[in-house]
Design a protein around this motif. Structure first.
Motif, PDB file in Angstrom:
ATOM      1  N   UNK A 304       0.836  -1.197   0.000  1.00  0.00           N
ATOM      2  CA  UNK A 304       0.000   0.000   0.000  1.00  0.00           C
ATOM      3  C   UNK A 304       0.871   1.247   0.000  1.00  0.00           C
ATOM      4  N   UNK A 305       0.506   2.216  -0.826  1.00  0.00           N
ATOM      5  CA  UNK A 305       1.140   3.534  -0.821  1.00  0.00           C
ATOM      6  C   UNK A 305       0.138   4.529  -0.233  1.00  0.00           C
ATOM      7  N   UNK A 306       0.507   5.149   0.871  1.00  0.00           N
ATOM      8  CA  UNK A 306      -0.416   6.009   1.632  1.00  0.00           C
ATOM      9  C   UNK A 306       0.028   7.459   1.532  1.00  0.00           C
ATOM     10  N   UNK A 307      -0.913   8.338   1.151  1.00  0.00           N
ATOM     11  CA  UNK A 307      -0.632   9.771   1.039  1.00  0.00           C
ATOM     12  C   UNK A 307      -0.816  10.443   2.397  1.00  0.00           C
ATOM     13  N   UNK A 308       0.255  10.998   2.934  1.00  0.00           N
ATOM     14  CA  UNK A 308       0.171  11.622   4.256  1.00  0.00           C
ATOM     15  C   UNK A 308      -0.705  12.867   4.251  1.00  0.00           C
ATOM     16  N   UNK A 309      -0.789  13.557   3.125  1.00  0.00           N
ATOM     17  CA  UNK A 309      -1.636  14.758   3.051  1.00  0.00           C
ATOM     18  C   UNK A 309      -3.103  14.432   3.351  1.00  0.00           C
ATOM     19  N   UNK A 310      -3.526  13.216   3.020  1.00  0.00           N
ATOM     20  CA  UNK A 310      -4.928  12.829   3.191  1.00  0.00           C
ATOM     21  C   UNK A 310      -5.140  11.865   4.345  1.00  0.00           C
ATOM     22  N   UNK A 311      -4.066  11.540   5.057  1.00  0.00           N
ATOM     23  CA  UNK A 311      -4.153  10.508   6.086  1.00  0.00           C
ATOM     24  C   UNK A 311      -4.573  11.102   7.425  1.00  0.00           C
ATOM     25  N   UNK A 312      -5.827  10.826   7.807  1.00  0.00           N
ATOM     26  CA  UNK A 312      -6.353  11.232   9.099  1.00  0.00           C
ATOM     27  C   UNK A 312      -7.513  10.312   9.456  1.00  0.00           C
ATOM     28  N   UNK A 313      -7.483   9.767  10.661  1.00  0.00           N
ATOM     29  CA  UNK A 313      -8.516   8.828  11.064  1.00  0.00           C
ATOM     30  C   UNK A 313      -8.328   7.494  10.379  1.00  0.00           C
ATOM     31  N   UNK A 314      -9.419   6.755  10.196  1.00  0.00           N
ATOM     32  CA  UNK A 314      -9.361   5.453   9.529  1.00  0.00           C
ATOM     33  C   UNK A 314      -9.429   5.677   8.021  1.00  0.00           C
ATOM     34  N   UNK A 315      -8.342   5.404   7.323  1.00  0.00           N
ATOM     35  CA  UNK A 315      -8.272   5.693   5.887  1.00  0.00           C
ATOM     36  C   UNK A 315      -8.435   4.433   5.040  1.00  0.00           C
ATOM     37  N   UNK A 316      -8.833   3.319   5.665  1.00  0.00           N
ATOM     38  CA  UNK A 316      -9.008   2.065   4.928  1.00  0.00           C
ATOM     39  C   UNK A 316     -10.004   2.258   3.778  1.00  0.00           C
ATOM     40  N   UNK A 317      -9.603   1.927   2.575  1.00  0.00           N
ATOM     41  CA  UNK A 317     -10.498   2.011   1.424  1.00  0.00           C
ATOM     42  C   UNK A 317     -10.768   3.411   0.916  1.00  0.00           C
ATOM     43  N   UNK A 318     -10.016   4.416   1.389  1.00  0.00           N
ATOM     44  CA  UNK A 318     -10.235   5.791   0.941  1.00  0.00           C
ATOM     45  C   UNK A 318      -9.170   6.193  -0.068  1.00  0.00           C
ATOM     46  N   UNK A 319      -9.308   7.417  -0.607  1.00  0.00           N
ATOM     47  CA  UNK A 319      -8.321   7.885  -1.578  1.00  0.00           C
ATOM     48  C   UNK A 319      -7.011   8.310  -0.921  1.00  0.00           C
ATOM     49  N   UNK A 320      -6.920   8.192   0.404  1.00  0.00           N
ATOM     50  CA  UNK A 320      -5.627   8.398   1.059  1.00  0.00           C
ATOM     51  C   UNK A 320      -4.659   7.265   0.695  1.00  0.00           C
ATOM     52  N   UNK A 321      -5.211   6.126   0.285  1.00  0.00           N
ATOM     53  CA  UNK A 321      -4.377   5.035  -0.236  1.00  0.00           C
ATOM     54  C   UNK A 321      -4.191   5.291  -1.731  1.00  0.00           C
ATOM     55  N   UNK A 322      -2.999   5.760  -2.099  1.00  0.00           N
ATOM     56  CA  UNK A 322      -2.765   6.219  -3.468  1.00  0.00           C
ATOM     57  C   UNK A 322      -2.810   5.073  -4.464  1.00  0.00           C
ATOM     58  N   UNK A 323      -2.212   3.937  -4.112  1.00  0.00           N
ATOM     59  CA  UNK A 323      -2.241   2.762  -4.971  1.00  0.00           C
ATOM     60  C   UNK A 323      -1.893   1.527  -4.156  1.00  0.00           C
ATOM     61  N   UNK A 324      -2.262   0.375  -4.697  1.00  0.00           N
ATOM     62  CA  UNK A 324      -1.997  -0.897  -4.026  1.00  0.00           C
ATOM     63  C   UNK A 324      -1.497  -1.919  -5.042  1.00  0.00           C
ATOM     64  N   UNK A 325      -0.745  -2.890  -4.541  1.00  0.00           N
ATOM     65  CA  UNK A 325      -0.359  -4.061  -5.319  1.00  0.00           C
ATOM     66  C   UNK A 325      -0.807  -5.298  -4.568  1.00  0.00           C
ATOM     67  N   UNK A 326      -1.164  -6.332  -5.305  1.00  0.00           N
ATOM     68  CA  UNK A 326      -1.640  -7.577  -4.693  1.00  0.00           C
ATOM     69  C   UNK A 326      -0.839  -8.798  -5.149  1.00  0.00           C
ATOM     70  N   UNK A 327       0.288  -8.562  -5.833  1.00  0.00           N
ATOM     71  CA  UNK A 327       1.096  -9.694  -6.322  1.00  0.00           C
ATOM     72  C   UNK A 327       2.574  -9.391  -6.116  1.00  0.00           C
ATOM     73  N   UNK A 328       3.346 -10.461  -5.884  1.00  0.00           N
ATOM     74  CA  UNK A 328       4.815 -10.406  -5.868  1.00  0.00           C
ATOM     75  C   UNK A 328       5.372  -9.512  -4.757  1.00  0.00           C
TER      76      UNK A 328
END
Length: 465
Positions: A304-328
């Motif tokens: 998970x790549x998390x944007x600190x500018x948007x990170x406040x409270x519970x950010x699960x599933x929000x646009x504060x998570x800039x991008x994700x990978x699920x392999x390798x």
């Protein structure tokens, strides 16, 4: 974009830019924590050798007492490391709570838990301090050690964590300043302890995730007393905290099973939290350019790549998570964040991947490294190159670029689990039996020129006072 990203590392946030109130340079004579001066695995301005062997470019090779998988840390003319040294008659250690133990080993003898200082110039042990002696209360993994947490230094004090065997602050001359006993950890599967402490300003942060009452504690670096302590609803993890400065606020980021959490360094208040990882989190977070990257690969694979500018409270599933990978994604080794690229290793299959750190777009991989066997050490970057060290003694050196380009494969007669360290143009590899200093003949350490070191022909053990 690459160049701008790399230079920005100096103005963001990573622990190491200011350690203990002292500003340090990323390409100078310091590697003060296990992921280097920037906390990203990078030494900017250093040019360690590309090729070496047992009879080429080995400046010195030091036989080590005991075993440890902690990364050496470096300040000026000294290298600091920890070790667990067997002594005395054989002992039997019982473990009534083994938590599903498997693939582990109990100590056959009692252990000295020791901190060592080594001369960068000569490779001689300057001092060796035993901070505690006795049998560990639990086993460790068959591939592990009882000295796996890396120390950290600010150039005045060296902080070493042996987990259940205590946290210790020593001067760079080896005198103990304070110690703390935080209790006994009960590790899942009895696979051993390994989270390293993090230092920022006057605060030392220790994470204590295990199968009991987990917590994170901030200690005053001068006294060892609690500044704050917060309980954590977490099971065992081996990930080390990372301290990130963002918009003038320092926050402690810890990756774990339930949530990735960021705590305010001053108060311990939770700033943000995010789900998405699975059990057995080993790799530590890395950060730059306002992004924090967390990853693991046990039950599920996630990065998970998390944007600190948007990170406040519970950010699960929000646009504060800039991008994700699920392999390798990696399990044991922590990713390398170098010049706008995120490099990460699949430790069992010896595959290397690289993605664009801003977008997550694949640059190459999974590409098989020309080695076989497991890789526990985290990759590092220096001199425009990427270094990947395997447990079988082979190190792959690659061009740091958007392509998978191997420059050299080098062998040493040892097994390596500890992550490498770099100071100026010297590469330090800590093996099961030896500590190597690798450098080309032209590389002369600036930190030791004209400086008296007070070396001794042989270094006696300094007993605990």
């Amino acid at each position: 974009m690459r160049k701008g990203f790399c230079l920005a590392l100096f103005v963001v946030s990573i622990p190491g830019l200011l350690l203990g109130g002292q500003e340090i340079g990323a390409g100078e004579a310091h590697w003060p924590q296990w992921r280097g001066p920037l906390g990203t695995g990078v030494s900017v301005g250093s040019k360690p050798p590309v090729e070496w062997s047992e009879d080429r470019h080995v400046r010195w090779k030091l036989p080590l007492p005991g075993v440890g998988h902690s990364t050496p840390v470096i300040w000026g003319d000294r290298v600091f490391l920890t070790a667990a040294i067997p002594f005395g008659e054989p002992v039997e250690v019982s473990h009534p709570e083994d938590h599903g133990a498997h693939d582990n080993v109990a100590p056959s003898r009692r252990l000295h838990f020791a901190v060592l200082a080594v001369s960068r110039k000569s490779g001689k042990i300057l001092w060796q301090r035993i901070v505690r002696s006795g049998p560990p209360h639990e086993a460790t993994h068959t591939t592990g050690s009882w000295a796996s947490a890396s120390p950290v230094t600010d150039g005045k004090l060296v902080f070493a964590s042996f987990g259940s065997q205590g946290i210790y602050a020593l001067t760079v001359e080896g005198k103990e300043v304070w110690s703390r006993d935080l209790g006994d950890m009960h590790i899942r599967h009895s696979h051993g302890e390994g989270s390293s402490p993090a230092l920022h300003g006057n605060t030392l942060v220790v994470n204590w995730d295990h199968q009991g009452d987990s917590f994170v504690v901030a200690l005053d670096k001068a006294t060892g007393k609690d500044r704050w302590r917060k309980p954590r609803e977490e099971i065992t993890s081996w990930s080390s905290p990372v301290i990130v400065e963002h918009q003038g606020r320092a926050q402690v980021v810890i990756a774990a099973t339930g949530r990735v959490r960021a705590y305010d360094l001053e108060s311990g208040e939770v700033i943000w939290q995010c789900g998405g990882l699975s059990r057995n989190v080993v790799a530590s977070p890395v950060a730059a350019e306002g992004l924090v990257y967390v990853t693991n690969s046990y039950d599920d694979r996630a990065l998970l790549a998390i944007r600190l500018d948007k990170a406040k409270g519970d950010i699960t599933g929000t646009d504060a998570v800039a991008w994700t990978l699920k392999r390798h994604t990696p399990y044991v080794p922590t990713p390398l964040l170098y010049d706008g690229r995120l490099y990460f290793v699949k430790h069992l299959q010896s595959f290397l991947n690289a993605v664009d750190a801003e977008t997550g777009a694949s640059l190459f991989g999974p590409s098989r490294l020309p080695v076989s066997g497991m890789i526990f050490a985290s990759p590092i970057g220096a001199g425009g190159r990427v270094y990947v060290v395997g447990r079988n003694g082979l190190t792959t050196v690659l061009e740091a670029s958007d392509r998978f380009e191997v420059l050299a494969v080098n062998r040493l007669n040892d097994s390596f689990s500890a992550s490498p360290a770099v100071a100026e143009d010297e590469l330090y590899l800590r093996g099961e039996r030896h500590l190597y200093c690798l450098a080309t003949p032209k590389a002369t350490p600036k930190a030791v020129r004209g400086k008296a070191e007070g070396e001794r022909p042989s270094a006696p053990v300094i007993p605990k006072e």
